[in-house]
Motif scaffolding. Structure first.
Motif, PDB file in Angstrom:
ATOM      1  N   ASP A   3      32.500  44.870  41.191  1.00 16.91           N
ATOM      2  CA  ASP A   3      32.793  45.095  39.523  1.00 16.91           C
ATOM      3  C   ASP A   3      32.174  43.891  38.678  1.00 16.91           C
ATOM      4  O   ASP A   3      31.626  42.762  39.396  1.00 16.91           O
ATOM      5  N   SER A   5      33.805  41.966  36.633  1.00 17.44           N
ATOM      6  CA  SER A   5      34.422  40.530  36.564  1.00 17.44           C
ATOM      7  C   SER A   5      33.763  39.536  38.023  1.00 17.44           C
ATOM      8  O   SER A   5      33.750  38.418  37.702  1.00 17.44           O
ATOM      9  N   LEU A   6      33.297  40.244  38.895  1.00 23.71           N
ATOM     10  CA  LEU A   6      32.674  39.421  40.162  1.00 23.71           C
ATOM     11  C   LEU A   6      31.538  38.810  39.678  1.00 23.71           C
ATOM     12  O   LEU A   6      31.053  37.766  39.948  1.00 23.71           O
ATOM     13  N   LEU A   9      31.656  36.173  37.221  1.00 18.74           N
ATOM     14  CA  LEU A   9      32.249  34.786  37.996  1.00 18.74           C
ATOM     15  C   LEU A   9      30.810  34.323  38.495  1.00 18.74           C
ATOM     16  O   LEU A   9      30.757  32.931  38.390  1.00 18.74           O
ATOM     17  N   ASP A 112      38.985  42.509  37.537  1.00 17.97           N
ATOM     18  CA  ASP A 112      40.247  41.750  37.390  1.00 17.97           C
ATOM     19  C   ASP A 112      39.667  40.408  36.534  1.00 17.97           C
ATOM     20  O   ASP A 112      39.140  39.430  37.266  1.00 17.97           O
ATOM     21  N   ALA A 115      41.750  37.152  37.229  1.00 15.13           N
ATOM     22  CA  ALA A 115      41.483  36.526  38.339  1.00 15.13           C
ATOM     23  C   ALA A 115      40.051  35.695  38.317  1.00 15.13           C
ATOM     24  O   ALA A 115      40.150  34.549  38.783  1.00 15.13           O
ATOM     25  N   THR A 116      39.002  36.416  37.457  1.00 14.48           N
ATOM     26  CA  THR A 116      37.935  35.711  37.524  1.00 14.48           C
ATOM     27  C   THR A 116      37.967  34.252  36.721  1.00 14.48           C
ATOM     28  O   THR A 116      37.686  33.078  36.955  1.00 14.48           O
ATOM     29  N   THR A 119      40.052  31.717  38.631  1.00 18.83           N
ATOM     30  CA  THR A 119      39.206  31.026  39.647  1.00 18.83           C
ATOM     31  C   THR A 119      38.353  30.053  38.847  1.00 18.83           C
ATOM     32  O   THR A 119      38.067  29.002  39.645  1.00 18.83           O
ATOM     33  N   ASP A 167      48.816  35.093  34.807  1.00 16.65           N
ATOM     34  CA  ASP A 167      49.722  36.168  34.305  1.00 16.65           C
ATOM     35  C   ASP A 167      49.644  36.465  33.137  1.00 16.65           C
ATOM     36  O   ASP A 167      49.675  37.590  32.588  1.00 16.65           O
ATOM     37  N   GLU A 171      48.321  40.115  31.438  1.00 15.09           N
ATOM     38  CA  GLU A 171      49.176  40.712  30.613  1.00 15.09           C
ATOM     39  C   GLU A 171      48.294  41.201  29.321  1.00 15.09           C
ATOM     40  O   GLU A 171      48.385  42.357  28.704  1.00 15.09           O
ATOM     41  N   GLU A 172      47.694  40.471  28.680  1.00 15.02           N
ATOM     42  CA  GLU A 172      46.881  40.604  27.697  1.00 15.02           C
ATOM     43  C   GLU A 172      45.776  41.545  27.977  1.00 15.02           C
ATOM     44  O   GLU A 172      45.369  42.588  26.848  1.00 15.02           O
TER      45      GLU A 172
ATOM     46  N   MET B   1      56.094  38.933  27.794  1.00  9.56           N
ATOM     47  CA  MET B   1      54.751  38.201  27.577  1.00  9.56           C
ATOM     48  C   MET B   1      54.924  36.656  27.589  1.00  9.56           C
ATOM     49  O   MET B   1      56.100  35.966  27.076  1.00  9.56           O
ATOM     50  N   LYS B   2      54.159  36.141  28.417  1.00 12.84           N
ATOM     51  CA  LYS B   2      54.291  34.672  28.724  1.00 12.84           C
ATOM     52  C   LYS B   2      53.740  33.821  27.630  1.00 12.84           C
ATOM     53  O   LYS B   2      52.946  34.193  26.823  1.00 12.84           O
ATOM     54  N   ILE B  40      31.145  35.708  46.744  1.00 15.01           N
ATOM     55  CA  ILE B  40      31.712  36.425  46.018  1.00 15.01           C
ATOM     56  C   ILE B  40      31.637  37.912  46.262  1.00 15.01           C
ATOM     57  O   ILE B  40      32.664  38.423  46.095  1.00 15.01           O
ATOM     58  N   ARG B  45      36.634  35.758  46.058  1.00 13.55           N
ATOM     59  CA  ARG B  45      37.578  35.488  45.242  1.00 13.55           C
ATOM     60  C   ARG B  45      39.047  35.571  45.652  1.00 13.55           C
ATOM     61  O   ARG B  45      39.990  34.860  45.443  1.00 13.55           O
ATOM     62  N   LEU B  48      40.141  32.905  48.137  1.00 10.96           N
ATOM     63  CA  LEU B  48      40.705  31.785  47.605  1.00 10.96           C
ATOM     64  C   LEU B  48      41.840  31.929  46.999  1.00 10.96           C
ATOM     65  O   LEU B  48      42.931  30.972  47.255  1.00 10.96           O
ATOM     66  N   GLN B  67      36.487  24.959  45.860  1.00 10.83           N
ATOM     67  CA  GLN B  67      35.408  25.689  46.007  1.00 10.83           C
ATOM     68  C   GLN B  67      33.877  25.025  46.486  1.00 10.83           C
ATOM     69  O   GLN B  67      33.764  24.116  45.645  1.00 10.83           O
TER      70      GLN B  67
END
Ligand SMILES: Nc1ncnc2c1ncn2[C@@H]1O[C@H](COP(=O)(O)OP(=O)(O)O)[C@@H](O)[C@H]1O
Ligand SMILES: [Mg+2]
Lengths: 178, 124
Positions: A3, A5-6, A9, A112, A115-116, A119, A167, A171-172, B1-2, B40, B45, B48, B67
């Motif tokens: 995807d 996002s990878l 990254l 995601d 996550a990217t 990371t 998180d 959410e956003e 919402m955080k 990757i 990812r 990790l 990393q």
């Protein structure tokens, strides 16, 4: 890559390796076109080197091996009816834009991004990242310079801080999903 | 919402416990995850993320997760390296989230190398 996002990254890791202190990642989705813009203030590349980086097969590779990250990303964009461009200036930095036809069969899913971004921050807590993702539904964003102010000395790679980043971005992202 | 308020709380909490962290100390264990293009693409990812999660859940204060670029053997990615002070480096290959958690449990917590997941192991 499975995807986008990878891929992102992987591409941003180049900016990190180029010792950038600020990296901007901007995703824009206007409903028809999805574009990825990455700008860094790292070491940059000269013209001849840049030509080899984007097209590793057209020139003879004598001085050093270049990888496949950039060519793969370029190919992904072009296969999805999009475009790819990269400009760079030694000592100044590098800018890269890839676009994808949103509804093209070969456009990889976004994946995601939370996550990217998490990371990237975990791997380079001293680099500043400015992330913005706009869709017709709204915007998700995160800027480590602002977080640093709030954290006032507490490192960005503190486990609880990383969880908070992941998180809140998650959410956003969910709110602006189309 | 955080919210930013939550981040402030995390900051206060961290300042209270920051002296308990000793991952730079002499007994520090290091987990290094290969995050180059091939890593990757092969799933580094989430590997990790699993390492970070496991270390934080188990409160392993002396373990750091970092990393790195290319470790070298694309077809064996995702690869992680484990450095325990006084022992030889151990390279684990073809990792996924479950295997990574197992390495942390068996190798780092129980001090027993998971031989079948190492680079030399048959079928790896
Ligand atoms: N943002 C950047 N700033 C400076 N140099 C870059 C940047 N992106 C790519 N490069 C150069 O191009 C090379 C090839 O990049 P890439 O295709 O991602 O393969 P790899 O990262 O495996 O070398 C890098 O090794 C680096 O020298
Ligand atoms: Mg690269």
């Amino acid at each position: 890559m499975k995807d986008l996002s990878l891929s992102i990254l992987d591409i941003v890791m180049n900016s990190v390796k180029a010792e950038a202190s600020l990296i901007e990642i901007t995703l824009e989705d206007d409903g028809n076109l999805f574009s990825v813009h990455i700008a860094d203030n790292g070491c940059g590349m000269d013209e001849a080197f840049l030509a080899r980086v984007t097209d590793p097969f057209t020139t003879t590779r004598t001085t050093r091996n270049v990888g496949m990250g950039v060519p793969l990303f370029k190919l992904a964009a072009e296969q999805a009816g999009g475009t790819f461009s990269i400009t760079s200036e030694p000592g100044k930095g590098t800018e890269l834009t890839a676009s994808f036809e949103q509804n093209h069969l070969d456009k990889p899913p976004l994946g995601d991004m939370a996550a990217t971004v998490t990371t990237l921050i975990q791997g380079s807590p001293d680099v500043d990242f400015s992330y913005r993702h706009a869709t017709p539904k709204g915007e998700a964003s995160l800027d480590t310079r602002e977080l640093r102010e709030t954290l006032d000395g507490v490192p960005l790679d503190t486990p609880d801080v990383l969880s908070w980043i992941q998180d809140s971005l998650c959410e956003e992202e969910r709110m602006i999903q189309t | 919402m955080k919210s930013i308020e939550e981040l402030k709380k995390i900051r206060e909490q961290t300042l209270k416990t920051i002296n308990l962290r000793k991952e730079d100390g002499e007994d520090a264990v290091r987990i290094v995850v290969g995050m180059a293009t091939c890593g990757i693409a092969a799933g580094a990812r989430p590997v990790l993320a699993a390492c970070l999660d496991e270390v934080s859940k188990r409160n392993l204060a002396n373990v750091s997760v970092t990393q790195t670029g290319c470790i070298g053997v694309c077809r064996l990615e995702p690869i992680i390296e484990v450095y325990v002070p006084g022992q030889e480096k151990v390279t684990y290959v073809s990792m996924d989230e479950d295997k990574a958690r197992r390495v942390i449990h068996e190798h780092i917590v129980n001090n027993k190398v998971v031989t079948e997941l190492t680079i030399g192991a048959e079928g790896a």
